[in-house]
Design a protein around this motif. Structure first.
Motif, mmCIF file in Angstrom:
data_model
loop_
_atom_site.group_PDB
_atom_site.id
_atom_site.type_symbol
_atom_site.label_atom_id
_atom_site.label_comp_id
_atom_site.label_asym_id
_atom_site.label_seq_id
_atom_site.Cartn_x
_atom_site.Cartn_y
_atom_site.Cartn_z
ATOM 1 N N UNK A 265 -48.331 -29.437 -49.571
ATOM 2 C CA UNK A 265 -47.598 -30.422 -48.780
ATOM 3 C C UNK A 265 -46.969 -29.819 -47.523
ATOM 4 N N UNK A 266 -47.829 -29.246 -46.695
ATOM 5 C CA UNK A 266 -47.368 -28.760 -45.404
ATOM 6 C C UNK A 266 -46.575 -27.473 -45.438
ATOM 7 N N UNK A 267 -46.911 -26.576 -46.360
ATOM 8 C CA UNK A 267 -46.228 -25.281 -46.437
ATOM 9 C C UNK A 267 -47.227 -24.140 -46.195
ATOM 10 N N UNK A 268 -47.798 -24.059 -45.000
ATOM 11 C CA UNK A 268 -48.764 -22.984 -44.725
ATOM 12 C C UNK A 268 -48.138 -21.602 -44.801
ATOM 13 N N UNK A 269 -46.805 -21.519 -44.760
ATOM 14 C CA UNK A 269 -46.145 -20.214 -44.854
ATOM 15 C C UNK A 269 -46.395 -19.548 -46.209
ATOM 16 N N UNK A 270 -46.776 -20.327 -47.226
ATOM 17 C CA UNK A 270 -47.038 -19.754 -48.540
ATOM 18 C C UNK A 270 -48.346 -18.951 -48.590
ATOM 19 N N UNK A 271 -49.183 -19.069 -47.574
ATOM 20 C CA UNK A 271 -50.489 -18.410 -47.610
ATOM 21 C C UNK A 271 -50.370 -16.890 -47.709
ATOM 22 N N UNK A 272 -49.306 -16.331 -47.204
ATOM 23 C CA UNK A 272 -49.163 -14.878 -47.217
ATOM 24 C C UNK A 272 -48.799 -14.341 -48.600
ATOM 25 N N UNK A 273 -48.335 -15.212 -49.498
ATOM 26 C CA UNK A 273 -47.860 -14.750 -50.802
ATOM 27 C C UNK A 273 -48.719 -15.202 -51.971
ATOM 28 N N UNK A 274 -49.547 -16.234 -51.769
ATOM 29 C CA UNK A 274 -50.353 -16.730 -52.888
ATOM 30 C C UNK A 274 -51.371 -15.687 -53.326
ATOM 31 N N UNK A 275 -51.811 -15.827 -54.571
ATOM 32 C CA UNK A 275 -52.811 -14.921 -55.137
ATOM 33 C C UNK A 275 -53.943 -15.762 -55.719
ATOM 34 N N UNK A 276 -54.721 -16.358 -54.839
ATOM 35 C CA UNK A 276 -55.870 -17.162 -55.237
ATOM 36 C C UNK A 276 -57.126 -16.301 -55.125
ATOM 37 N N UNK A 277 -57.909 -16.260 -56.222
ATOM 38 C CA UNK A 277 -58.993 -15.278 -56.318
ATOM 39 C C UNK A 277 -60.252 -15.909 -56.904
ATOM 40 N N UNK A 278 -61.403 -15.350 -56.502
ATOM 41 C CA UNK A 278 -62.679 -15.784 -57.047
ATOM 42 C C UNK A 278 -63.606 -14.583 -57.200
ATOM 43 N N UNK A 279 -64.505 -14.705 -58.194
ATOM 44 C CA UNK A 279 -65.516 -13.654 -58.382
ATOM 45 C C UNK A 279 -66.674 -14.202 -59.200
ATOM 46 N N UNK A 280 -67.888 -13.998 -58.711
ATOM 47 C CA UNK A 280 -69.095 -14.208 -59.504
ATOM 48 C C UNK A 280 -69.346 -15.631 -59.943
ATOM 49 N N UNK A 281 -68.790 -16.619 -59.250
ATOM 50 C CA UNK A 281 -69.013 -18.000 -59.648
ATOM 51 C C UNK A 281 -70.384 -18.479 -59.172
ATOM 52 N N UNK A 282 -70.854 -19.544 -59.789
ATOM 53 C CA UNK A 282 -72.158 -20.098 -59.440
ATOM 54 C C UNK A 282 -72.038 -21.618 -59.428
ATOM 55 N N UNK A 283 -73.070 -22.274 -58.951
ATOM 56 C CA UNK A 283 -73.069 -23.727 -58.880
ATOM 57 C C UNK A 283 -72.905 -24.204 -57.448
ATOM 58 N N UNK A 284 -73.096 -25.492 -57.235
ATOM 59 C CA UNK A 284 -73.128 -26.043 -55.886
ATOM 60 C C UNK A 284 -71.771 -26.045 -55.198
ATOM 61 N N UNK A 285 -70.700 -25.838 -55.951
ATOM 62 C CA UNK A 285 -69.375 -25.761 -55.332
ATOM 63 C C UNK A 285 -68.817 -24.361 -55.271
ATOM 64 N N UNK A 286 -69.643 -23.360 -55.529
ATOM 65 C CA UNK A 286 -69.158 -21.982 -55.661
ATOM 66 C C UNK A 286 -69.313 -21.139 -54.407
ATOM 67 N N UNK A 287 -70.010 -21.642 -53.391
ATOM 68 C CA UNK A 287 -70.220 -20.839 -52.185
ATOM 69 C C UNK A 287 -68.890 -20.479 -51.533
ATOM 70 N N UNK A 288 -68.754 -19.225 -51.126
ATOM 71 C CA UNK A 288 -67.470 -18.745 -50.606
ATOM 72 C C UNK A 288 -67.472 -18.540 -49.095
ATOM 73 N N UNK A 289 -68.564 -18.847 -48.422
ATOM 74 C CA UNK A 289 -68.650 -18.566 -46.987
ATOM 75 C C UNK A 289 -67.642 -19.360 -46.168
ATOM 76 N N UNK A 290 -67.249 -20.531 -46.658
ATOM 77 C CA UNK A 290 -66.299 -21.361 -45.911
ATOM 78 C C UNK A 290 -64.943 -21.457 -46.611
ATOM 79 N N UNK A 295 -57.817 -16.614 -49.178
ATOM 80 C CA UNK A 295 -58.262 -16.461 -50.563
ATOM 81 C C UNK A 295 -58.886 -15.079 -50.719
ATOM 82 N N UNK A 296 -58.615 -14.425 -51.849
ATOM 83 C CA UNK A 296 -59.114 -13.073 -52.081
ATOM 84 C C UNK A 296 -60.390 -13.130 -52.912
ATOM 85 N N UNK A 297 -61.458 -12.578 -52.372
ATOM 86 C CA UNK A 297 -62.716 -12.447 -53.103
ATOM 87 C C UNK A 297 -62.714 -11.077 -53.774
ATOM 88 N N UNK A 298 -62.653 -11.097 -55.095
ATOM 89 C CA UNK A 298 -62.443 -9.876 -55.857
ATOM 90 C C UNK A 298 -63.644 -8.942 -55.813
#
Length: 328
Positions: A265-290, A295-298
């Motif tokens: 809800x409009x708090x872009x300042x949180x981006x520096x502290x969040x720990x959102x991560x992905x690794x080795x996912x598959x499927x049509x929604x798993x592409x990480x290029x965009x 977000x941290x790609x492990x």
């Protein structure tokens, strides 16, 4: 105390609430035969075990929503809308469903199905279903952003560390439907986003992970499914600035947006502290290029540490199985 609950009267009790009351708050070991139990349960005990006969045919259900009025005429709010609240040192749920049937969040508001505030909780073959805010995994944040919005059985409870493990479970909802501050592992689970028919259909997670807690929500070999339009659901957004969530070796459907993650809800300042991560996912929604650039790609080594932690949570929560008979 060990008790059997049955709708047809073949057990010691016909409702789960009656069996829980008879346990006197120390140890609840309750076996629930198939049936639809319309109950709102508030359980406090040192150890809680609720074991059903079949995950699809043993159903605990209620229909409170945050926008509904309680007995005193006051709106319930999120944390009094639950179907099942558990506060325990060890807890086990197995082979049953817990539902909140309040419905569309635009009308009912938040509608929690399971609210667990337990040091060690384990869920196996459990279906947890609602719409907005389906599954709350305590602890709460230290303070609410909206005054009085934490009203409920856990509001005055100490913000202790909680650890939860889910295996072969199904969790369904739409907006922020897995949320809270626990360290929680989901292994081989089905995570289903309900369709609101909107341009943004929802967010799978809304973590409020404490700053000093290494991990938040860990999803491993899970399936993210939906009939939502492609690109209309986010993997998560941060309820608090240090939110942590990771998706590892999961199958992610096309309903997940290419960006993957959102702000709160409009708090872009949180981006520096969040720990959102992905690794080795598959499927049509798993592409990480965009994916969102914050977000941290492990790496493989980083992912291995998180998978090892999932296995450790599995082992630690197995304590909840102690003294459980092999057969129902």
């Amino acid at each position: 105390m060990r008790a059997t609950v049955s709708k047809d009267g073949s057990g010691e009790f016909t409702t789960v609430a009656e069996a829980a009351k008879a346990a006197h708050g120390d140890k609840m070991e309750i076996y629930i035969k198939n049936g639809w139990y319309r109950e709102k349960l508030t359980l406090f005990a040192n150890e809680i075990q609720l074991v059903g006969e079949d995950p699809d045919r043993t159903v605990i259900s209620f229909g409170d929503g945050a926008n509904f009025s309680g007995a005193n005429g006051e709106m319930l709010g999120t944390f009094r809308s639950y179907t099942l609240y558990m506060n325990a040192r060890r807890a086990l749920l197995e082979n049953l469903s817990v539902k909140n049937t309040a419905g569309n969040g635009d009308i009912a508001g938040q509608a929690v199905a399971v609210y667990t505030d337990s040091s060690l909780a384990r869920f196996e073959h459990v279906n947890i279903t609602s719409r907005q805010d389906t599954l709350f995994l305590a602890p709460l944040p230290d303070q609410p952003r909206i005054p009085d919005s934490f009203k409920g059985p856990g509001e005055q409870m100490p913000r202790r560390p909680c650890m939860d493990y889910f295996r072969d479970c199904r969790v369904e909802g739409d907006v922020d439907f897995i949320f809270g501050g626990a360290e929680a592992a989901f292994e081989n689970c089905e995570i289903v986003s309900a369709n609101r028919g909107k341009s943004i259909n929802g967010y799978v997670t809304a973590a409020c992970t404490p700053l000093d807690q290494t991990y938040g929500f860990l999803f491993y070999r899970c399936r993210l499914d939906s009939d939502c339009a492609p690109g209309t659901v986010y993997l998560g957004r941060p309820w608090r600035e240090h939110a942590a969530a990771a998706f590892l070796n999961c199958k992610i459907g096309s309903h997940i947006t290419e960006r993957g993650w959102a702000d709160w809800e409009g708090r872009p300042q949180d981006r520096t502290a969040v720990r959102f991560e992905e690794f080795g996912n598959r499927g049509s929604g798993a592409a990480v290029s965009a994916r969102a650039p914050w977000v941290h790609l492990l790496t493989r080594k980083e992912a291995a540490r998180r998978i090892n932690r999932i296995h450790e949570i599995d082992r630690l929560t197995l304590q909840s199985h102690r003294n459980r008979p092999e057969n129902f």
